[in-house]
Design a protein around this motif. Structure first.
Motif, PDB file in Angstrom:
ATOM      1  N   SER A 149      17.494  31.053  41.976  1.00 31.38           N
ATOM      2  CA  SER A 149      18.488  31.170  40.901  1.00 31.38           C
ATOM      3  C   SER A 149      17.798  30.970  39.555  1.00 31.38           C
ATOM      4  O   SER A 149      16.700  30.406  39.486  1.00 31.38           O
TER       5      SER A 149
ATOM      6  N   SER B 141      18.815  28.979  37.232  1.00 27.12           N
ATOM      7  CA  SER B 141      18.830  27.561  36.872  1.00 27.12           C
ATOM      8  C   SER B 141      17.711  26.769  37.549  1.00 27.12           C
ATOM      9  O   SER B 141      17.300  25.729  37.044  1.00 27.12           O
ATOM     10  N   ASN B 142      17.204  27.249  38.676  1.00 22.87           N
ATOM     11  CA  ASN B 142      16.111  26.566  39.374  1.00 22.87           C
ATOM     12  C   ASN B 142      14.733  27.029  38.923  1.00 22.87           C
ATOM     13  O   ASN B 142      13.726  26.490  39.364  1.00 22.87           O
TER      14      ASN B 142
END
Length: 151
Positions: A77, A79-80
């Motif tokens: 993702s 966000s990761n």
């Protein structure tokens, strides 16, 4: 009066060179990551050495290809994903000892490509912008994208 003036002049020129090289690195990174985004590089089976050669072909002659490092990773993702500046490690001879990943992903993969360059800099009268060993400044250009569904 002349010494502080020339020190300030050299510092301004050095800082201008850093910004020029940073801009050139970002433009070259943008050019070579477009074929990754569209899947062209994955379909052709591009290797890390071929990617570096394409990147070096887009760098101005002021930048030496021997100082370029590439790290390409796939994430689950946005966000990761890791887009921060890496910690550069050195061996006893002062050479970079990091092992960089090179994974361009597949269709619909989230890819982060970090292109790093160790630019030699010179400090003058307390003005030193080196942030790495041996009076070098780490330049970093990062491309973050989701590959197109090319398959």
């Amino acid at each position: 009066m002349a010494v502080p003036f020339f020190a300030l002049l050299i510092a301004a020129l050095q800082l201008g060179l850093v910004y020029l090289c940073q801009s050139a690195l970002e433009i070259a990174t943008e050019k070579v990551t477009r074929p990754v985004l569209t899947g062209t590089d994955q379909v052709s089976g591009m290797t890390q050495q071929q990617f570096l050669a394409a990147l070096c072909g887009n760098l101005p002659s002021i930048l030496s290809c021997s100082n370029v490092m590439v790290d390409a990773q796939v994430y689950s993702s946005f966000s990761n994903s890791n887009t921060s500046a890496p910690t550069i490690t050195y061996n006893a001879a002062g050479q970079v000892s990091n092992q960089w990943s090179f994974n361009l992903g597949s269709a619909n993969s989230i890819v982060v490509i970090r292109v790093m360059y160790l630019l030699p800099v010179a400090g003058t009268l307390g003005f030193n912008i080196a942030n790495q060993q041996a009076n070098r400044h780490l330049l970093l250009a990062t491309a973050v994208f989701k590959n197109e569904p090319y398959q």
